[in-house]
Design an enzyme around this catalytic site. Structure first.
Site, PDB file in Angstrom:
ATOM      1  N   ASP A 195      -4.237  -2.389   3.919  1.00 55.75           N
ATOM      2  CA  ASP A 195      -4.070  -1.717   2.483  1.00 55.75           C
ATOM      3  C   ASP A 195      -5.414  -0.471   2.891  1.00 55.75           C
ATOM      4  O   ASP A 195      -5.508   0.064   2.280  1.00 55.75           O
ATOM      5  CB  ASP A 195      -4.534  -2.474   1.549  1.00 55.75           C
ATOM      6  CG  ASP A 195      -3.531  -3.457   0.931  1.00 55.75           C
ATOM      7  OD1 ASP A 195      -3.165  -4.769   1.499  1.00 55.75           O
ATOM      8  OD2 ASP A 195      -2.673  -3.233   0.276  1.00 55.75           O
ATOM      9  N   ARG A 249      -5.088  -0.185  -9.055  1.00 59.60           N
ATOM     10  CA  ARG A 249      -5.511  -1.107  -8.603  1.00 59.60           C
ATOM     11  C   ARG A 249      -6.363  -0.377  -7.315  1.00 59.60           C
ATOM     12  O   ARG A 249      -6.451   0.464  -6.518  1.00 59.60           O
ATOM     13  CB  ARG A 249      -4.261  -1.498  -7.445  1.00 59.60           C
ATOM     14  CG  ARG A 249      -3.156  -2.877  -8.175  1.00 59.60           C
ATOM     15  CD  ARG A 249      -1.966  -3.246  -7.447  1.00 59.60           C
ATOM     16  NE  ARG A 249      -2.643  -4.269  -7.035  1.00 59.60           N
ATOM     17  CZ  ARG A 249      -2.058  -5.083  -5.841  1.00 59.60           C
ATOM     18  NH1 ARG A 249      -0.960  -4.900  -5.482  1.00 59.60           N
ATOM     19  NH2 ARG A 249      -2.914  -6.234  -5.736  1.00 59.60           N
ATOM     20  N   ALA A 276       0.809  -1.314   0.338  1.00 55.43           N
ATOM     21  CA  ALA A 276       0.127  -0.153  -0.107  1.00 55.43           C
ATOM     22  C   ALA A 276       0.594   1.472  -0.160  1.00 55.43           C
ATOM     23  O   ALA A 276       0.796   1.852  -1.152  1.00 55.43           O
ATOM     24  CB  ALA A 276      -0.882   0.027   0.783  1.00 55.43           C
TER      25      ALA A 276
HETATM   26  O1  MRU Z   1      -1.311  -7.116  -3.122  1.00 54.93           O
HETATM   27  P1  MRU Z   1       0.121  -7.138  -2.438  1.00 54.93           P
HETATM   28  O2  MRU Z   1       1.392  -7.382  -2.274  1.00 54.93           O
HETATM   29  O3  MRU Z   1       0.404  -5.466  -3.152  1.00 54.93           O
HETATM   30  O4  MRU Z   1      -0.721  -7.104  -1.228  1.00 54.93           O
HETATM   31  C1  MRU Z   1       0.220  -6.552  -0.214  1.00 54.93           C
HETATM   32  C2  MRU Z   1      -0.092  -6.229   1.430  1.00 54.93           C
HETATM   33  O5  MRU Z   1      -0.859  -7.102   1.406  1.00 54.93           O
HETATM   34  C3  MRU Z   1       0.325  -5.708   2.495  1.00 54.93           C
HETATM   35  O6  MRU Z   1       0.565  -6.884   3.518  1.00 54.93           O
HETATM   36  C4  MRU Z   1       0.111  -3.916   2.721  1.00 54.93           C
HETATM   37  O7  MRU Z   1      -0.117  -3.696   1.847  1.00 54.93           O
HETATM   38  C5  MRU Z   1       0.156  -3.496   4.046  1.00 54.93           C
HETATM   39  S1  MRU Z   1       2.136  -3.378   3.226  1.00 54.93           S
HETATM   40  C6  MRU Z   1       3.089  -2.358   4.428  1.00 54.93           C
END
Ligand code: MRU
Length: 371
Positions: free
Chosen positions: A244, A90, A55
């Site tokens: 996120d 996204r 995120a």
């Molecule tokens: O699909 P992704 O790899 O972008 O998902 C990431 C996550 O779910 C993380 O836990 C979240 O973004 C927090 S990152 C500090």
């Protein structure tokens, strides 16, 4: 954080002063490749294809994407176009929208001639702010780890379970869930991390384990369905995950499977903490299950796996029988009642509306006014 002794961030401005470099996370852990983005479409593609992900990093990339757009055309129309291109990359991480709103608020009042420089400066501030926030999370999370250590026998390590990658690769540096772990390790306090592999894209096995190994933190990769068993046997002291999007009332959206870890933690009285920077709070909604858009990704991510063969080739193989339908929900929502606390840059908060609004009154106020 360091990669083979050299300090890296996950994203940066290249020495030419304008193009944007980033670590290509699709190639890890087998290849360390740096990618270069030279226009807004490339930034949007990087987010969509998960060259960059996590995120906070999605937010920082979007900010630099706006800067790249302003460099070639700084008109109002170009700003709107950049916003529209990036916002669709996204859907789930709110940091994307947050960063785009910050950029728009900064740039719109300025004459077009001033926008390119201002956009790079503001994107740089967003990146620096992310690092400062994560250092705050590190300190507050460390206190939780040390409180658990104080109840242990001399020399026993603290076992943390984490899901997906909320490490430095998912942010600009330090990470959120990993920040307290890195700080504990750097201060000589012994921690061990259970790393969920995190199917289907394996962010735990490919990214979190890679990060921890490069930093020298003890860790063990486990299949996704192992955490409950470990908790039943007292092998997990606490869970720390990233997120996120957190709603105003403390519901937590994170990588698919997080909810199941929270249920297992609840059943075994294992503390379940969520580390988050304040830009991940969405004060405009208060029902995570019904209001957060859950990304659905390609069936190929479930039906295939990519890895390195014994002779060093990177190959993708199919693991699902031909013709079987596949579902690929990227995220799930953990209701606030299952969350022990939210580790933020302003302290560890109860997962509820009052605590969040008290800690971040400036954000809560602005969004209430917008509603
Ligand atoms: O699909 P992704 O790899 O972008 O998902 C990431 C996550 O779910 C993380 O836990 C979240 O973004 C927090 S990152 C500090």
């Amino acid at each position: 954080m360091k990669v083979d002794g050299r300090h890296f961030r996950s994203i940066w401005v290249e020495p030419d002063g304008w193009s944007i470099g980033a670590i290509d996370q699709r190639r890890l852990p087998h290849e360390f490749v740096v990618a270069k983005m030279t226009d807004c479409d490339a930034a949007a593609d990087a987010i969509r294809s998960m060259l960059v992900r996590g995120a906070p990093l999605i937010g920082a990339t979007a900010a630099y994407g706006v800067a790249l757009a302003m460099r070639s055309d700084a008109s109002d129309a170009a700003l709107d176009k950049a916003y529209a291109t990036l916002i669709g990359a996204r859907p789930t991480a709110i940091n994307l929208k947050w960063a785009l709103e910050v950029m728009r608020e900064t740039l719109l009042p300025l004459p077009p001639s001033a926008r390119s420089d201002a956009a790079y400066a503001r994107a740089g501030e967003i990146a620096e702010q992310d690092i400062a926030i994560n250092k705050g999370i590190a300190e507050h999370g460390l206190a939780l780890i040390e409180a658990i250590r104080a109840r242990k026998k001399e020399g026993e390590r603290v076992n943390v379970l984490t899901h997906c990658n909320a490490g430095w690769l998912a942010t600009v540096d330090w990470g959120t869930a990993t920040a307290p772990i890195y700080l504990a390790h750097d201060r000589g306090s012994s921690v061990h991390v259970w790393v969920d592999e995190t199917r289907p894209r394996n962010q735990g096995a490919s990214l979190t384990a890679w990060e921890l190994a490069h930093h020298g933190v003890a860790h063990t990769v486990i299949p996704d369905n192992t955490g409950g068993h470990l908790m039943q046997h007292g092998m997990v002291d606490l869970v720390i995950v990233g997120t996120d999007r957190v709603t105003a009332n403390g519901d937590v959206c994170n990588k698919i499977g997080t909810y199941l870890r929270a249920l297992a933690a609840h059943d075994n009285a294992v503390p379940f903490y969520v580390a988050l920077p304040s830009p991940t709070i969405d004060f405009s909604i208060d029902d995570g299950i019904r209001q957060i858009p859950i990304e659905q990704r390609s069936a190929d991510e479930v039906a295939t796996m990519t890895g390195r063969t014994a002779d060093g080739r990177i190959e993708t193989i199919r693991v699902v029988s031909d013709g079987s339908p596949v579902a690929n929900y990227g995220f799930d929502v953990t209701p606030s009642r299952l969350v022990s606390g939210l580790i933020t840059e302003r302290g560890v908060l109860q997962p509820d509306r009052d605590a969040l609004a008290r800690a971040f009154p400036e954000r809560a106020r602005v969004l209430r006014a917008l509603k």
